[in-house]
Motif scaffolding. Structure first.
Motif, PDB file in Angstrom:
ATOM      1  N   ALA A 169      37.669  44.235  45.656  1.00 50.65           N
ATOM      2  CA  ALA A 169      37.895  42.660  45.694  1.00 50.65           C
ATOM      3  C   ALA A 169      37.012  42.011  44.586  1.00 50.65           C
ATOM      4  O   ALA A 169      37.214  40.506  44.550  1.00 50.65           O
ATOM      5  CB  ALA A 169      37.488  42.066  47.011  1.00 50.65           C
ATOM      6  N   TRP A 170      36.332  42.879  43.716  1.00 52.40           N
ATOM      7  CA  TRP A 170      35.519  42.114  42.844  1.00 52.40           C
ATOM      8  C   TRP A 170      34.485  41.154  43.431  1.00 52.40           C
ATOM      9  O   TRP A 170      34.256  40.097  42.838  1.00 52.40           O
ATOM     10  CB  TRP A 170      36.370  41.446  41.609  1.00 52.40           C
ATOM     11  N   CYS A 171      34.245  41.586  44.531  1.00 56.78           N
ATOM     12  CA  CYS A 171      33.340  40.770  45.568  1.00 56.78           C
ATOM     13  C   CYS A 171      32.621  41.488  46.316  1.00 56.78           C
ATOM     14  O   CYS A 171      33.192  41.765  47.314  1.00 56.78           O
ATOM     15  CB  CYS A 171      34.082  39.497  46.093  1.00 56.78           C
ATOM     16  N   CYS A 172      31.269  41.704  46.195  1.00 57.05           N
ATOM     17  CA  CYS A 172      30.427  42.596  47.081  1.00 57.05           C
ATOM     18  C   CYS A 172      30.421  41.919  48.907  1.00 57.05           C
ATOM     19  O   CYS A 172      30.731  42.693  49.675  1.00 57.05           O
ATOM     20  CB  CYS A 172      29.028  42.769  47.123  1.00 57.05           C
ATOM     21  N   GLY A 173      30.680  40.767  48.603  1.00 57.17           N
ATOM     22  CA  GLY A 173      30.803  39.903  49.910  1.00 57.17           C
ATOM     23  C   GLY A 173      31.936  39.908  50.644  1.00 57.17           C
ATOM     24  O   GLY A 173      32.300  39.600  51.725  1.00 57.17           O
ATOM     25  N   VAL A 174      33.024  40.560  50.035  1.00 52.67           N
ATOM     26  CA  VAL A 174      34.384  41.167  50.810  1.00 52.67           C
ATOM     27  C   VAL A 174      34.504  42.567  50.827  1.00 52.67           C
ATOM     28  O   VAL A 174      34.691  42.946  51.833  1.00 52.67           O
ATOM     29  CB  VAL A 174      35.469  40.596  49.887  1.00 52.67           C
ATOM     30  N   ASP A 175      33.838  43.471  49.803  1.00 52.47           N
ATOM     31  CA  ASP A 175      34.331  44.791  49.864  1.00 52.47           C
ATOM     32  C   ASP A 175      33.322  45.415  50.988  1.00 52.47           C
ATOM     33  O   ASP A 175      33.842  46.209  51.610  1.00 52.47           O
ATOM     34  CB  ASP A 175      33.678  45.307  48.541  1.00 52.47           C
ATOM     35  N   TYR A 176      32.191  45.167  51.084  1.00 51.93           N
ATOM     36  CA  TYR A 176      31.372  45.603  52.162  1.00 51.93           C
ATOM     37  C   TYR A 176      32.026  45.154  53.594  1.00 51.93           C
ATOM     38  O   TYR A 176      31.782  46.458  54.408  1.00 51.93           O
ATOM     39  CB  TYR A 176      29.698  45.241  51.863  1.00 51.93           C
ATOM     40  N   PRO A 177      32.123  43.983  53.846  1.00 52.57           N
ATOM     41  CA  PRO A 177      32.857  43.724  54.994  1.00 52.57           C
ATOM     42  C   PRO A 177      34.090  44.468  55.172  1.00 52.57           C
ATOM     43  O   PRO A 177      34.338  45.138  56.397  1.00 52.57           O
ATOM     44  CB  PRO A 177      33.149  42.270  55.131  1.00 52.57           C
ATOM     45  N   TRP A 178      34.696  44.828  54.258  1.00 54.53           N
ATOM     46  CA  TRP A 178      36.016  45.858  54.493  1.00 54.53           C
ATOM     47  C   TRP A 178      35.714  46.980  54.880  1.00 54.53           C
ATOM     48  O   TRP A 178      36.344  47.647  55.692  1.00 54.53           O
ATOM     49  CB  TRP A 178      36.804  45.885  53.152  1.00 54.53           C
ATOM     50  N   VAL A 179      34.601  47.413  54.443  1.00 48.85           N
ATOM     51  CA  VAL A 179      34.075  49.107  54.813  1.00 48.85           C
ATOM     52  C   VAL A 179      33.863  48.768  56.380  1.00 48.85           C
ATOM     53  O   VAL A 179      34.102  49.810  57.056  1.00 48.85           O
ATOM     54  CB  VAL A 179      33.057  49.417  54.016  1.00 48.85           C
ATOM     55  N   ALA A 180      32.905  47.919  56.611  1.00 46.89           N
ATOM     56  CA  ALA A 180      32.306  47.643  57.784  1.00 46.89           C
ATOM     57  C   ALA A 180      33.392  47.363  59.098  1.00 46.89           C
ATOM     58  O   ALA A 180      33.468  48.060  60.149  1.00 46.89           O
ATOM     59  CB  ALA A 180      31.533  46.425  57.872  1.00 46.89           C
ATOM     60  N   GLU A 181      34.717  46.936  58.689  1.00 47.46           N
ATOM     61  CA  GLU A 181      35.821  46.532  59.751  1.00 47.46           C
ATOM     62  C   GLU A 181      36.487  47.810  59.680  1.00 47.46           C
ATOM     63  O   GLU A 181      37.426  47.758  60.695  1.00 47.46           O
ATOM     64  CB  GLU A 181      36.408  45.408  59.087  1.00 47.46           C
ATOM     65  N   GLY A 182      36.415  48.707  58.765  1.00 51.94           N
ATOM     66  CA  GLY A 182      37.179  49.911  58.651  1.00 51.94           C
ATOM     67  C   GLY A 182      38.686  49.508  58.044  1.00 51.94           C
ATOM     68  O   GLY A 182      39.553  50.623  57.889  1.00 51.94           O
ATOM     69  N   ARG A 183      38.681  48.689  57.274  1.00 51.83           N
ATOM     70  CA  ARG A 183      40.115  48.209  56.581  1.00 51.83           C
ATOM     71  C   ARG A 183      40.141  49.245  55.216  1.00 51.83           C
ATOM     72  O   ARG A 183      41.070  49.783  54.763  1.00 51.83           O
ATOM     73  CB  ARG A 183      39.998  46.826  55.976  1.00 51.83           C
ATOM     74  N   VAL A 184      38.634  49.624  54.705  1.00 55.90           N
ATOM     75  CA  VAL A 184      38.799  50.902  53.719  1.00 55.90           C
ATOM     76  C   VAL A 184      37.363  51.794  54.006  1.00 55.90           C
ATOM     77  O   VAL A 184      36.645  51.406  55.095  1.00 55.90           O
ATOM     78  CB  VAL A 184      38.409  50.124  52.401  1.00 55.90           C
ATOM     79  N   ASP A 185      37.680  52.993  53.583  1.00 48.51           N
ATOM     80  CA  ASP A 185      36.513  54.066  54.001  1.00 48.51           C
ATOM     81  C   ASP A 185      35.578  54.195  52.785  1.00 48.51           C
ATOM     82  O   ASP A 185      34.658  54.639  53.277  1.00 48.51           O
ATOM     83  CB  ASP A 185      37.383  55.355  53.899  1.00 48.51           C
ATOM     84  N   GLY A 186      35.509  53.409  51.797  1.00 44.89           N
ATOM     85  CA  GLY A 186      34.453  53.453  50.897  1.00 44.89           C
ATOM     86  C   GLY A 186      34.704  52.576  49.637  1.00 44.89           C
ATOM     87  O   GLY A 186      35.829  52.284  49.361  1.00 44.89           O
TER      88      GLY A 186
END
Length: 255
Positions: free
Chosen positions: A174-191
């Motif tokens: 997402a070019w934004c750590c404040g979106v990327d990391y939550p996506w991992v925490a939510e399970g939307r992505v795996d890494g």
């Protein structure tokens, strides 16, 4: 803290979203944008943190860009905060909703609490070490990533690394750590894979991933240290097994 981030965003960030005036966007370095919203938001958050704890070190992204001693002092600081006033500034400038306001609290070099507020998504992520992750006040459920490499969803912030890699495919972050990391925490992505690390970018999200049972290491296997600036690729993964599987593929790409 979350109320502070919401208030700051409402006052100086959101009113400028898709409404930045001429002269309100500059470059710190070629391609590295900063806006008046970054400066004003960081000043407001920093002042509030210093009022709460005058002895704590506050390392804001914009302050550190003009005072390198802030980063130098961070590893030896007993109590510190990192501040990213508008994470994903380029997204913000280009009218993308994928931007965030982030603060992390560190004690003895360890992230103990973090707060992420995504103003346009109206979504918050709050984490405290040992207490899991709350999204808009509700606890995130356990992660269940797929077992096969071909089924893993892995992002990268480096365009040159996008595409097939053996049985793995890297897709744009997402070019934004404040979106990327939550996506991992939510399970939307795996890494998610980054080419470098700065404390204000990665400290907040690192705690989210770790609290969800995830792993954050450089792809050479060395530990992620939130107080350090790193130029080695950094991989956040949903669990140890995912990290090992993905890192095994990535070593062919980044070394």
């Amino acid at each position: 803290m979350l109320d502070l981030l919401k208030d700051v965003a409402a006052r100086v960030i959101t009113p400028r979203f898709r409404a930045l005036a001429h002269g309100e966007v500059t470059e710190k370095r070629p391609g590295d944008l900063v806006t008046i919203a970054d400066h004003e938001a960081e000043q407001m958050i920093t002042e509030a943190l210093r009022e709460t704890d005058p002895d704590a070190l506050v390392v804001g992204e914009e302050a550190a860009s003009v005072d390198a001693t802030l980063l130098e002092r961070l590893p030896g600081s007993e109590h510190a905060f990192t501040v990213d006033p508008v994470d994903g500034t380029k997204n913000f400038v280009n009218g993308s909703a994928n931007h965030a306001v982030m603060v992390a609290e560190l004690r003895g070099g360890t992230v103990t609490r973090s707060w992420i507020w995504q103003p346009e998504h109206q979504t918050s992520f709050v984490s405290e070490r040992g207490h899991g992750v709350l999204r808009n006040g509700a606890r995130l459920p356990a992660l269940h990533p797929p077992a096969g490499l071909e089924d893993l969803r892995v992002l990268t912030s480096r365009p040159g690394w996008e595409g097939p890699l053996g049985r793995l495919t890297l897709t744009p972050s997402a070019w934004c750590c404040g979106v990327d990391y939550p996506w991992v925490a939510e399970g939307r992505v795996d890494g998610t894979l980054y080419s470098r690390s700065l404390p204000w970018d990665h400290a907040p999200g690192s705690l989210l991933v770790e609290e969800m049972g995830g792993i954050l290491r450089h792809t050479d296997g060395s530990a992620y240290r939130p107080c350090q600036v790193g130029s080695r690729p950094l991989l956040a993964a949903a669990n140890e097994e995912v990290w090992k599987a993905v890192a095994g593929q990535l070593r062919r790409l980044v070394y």
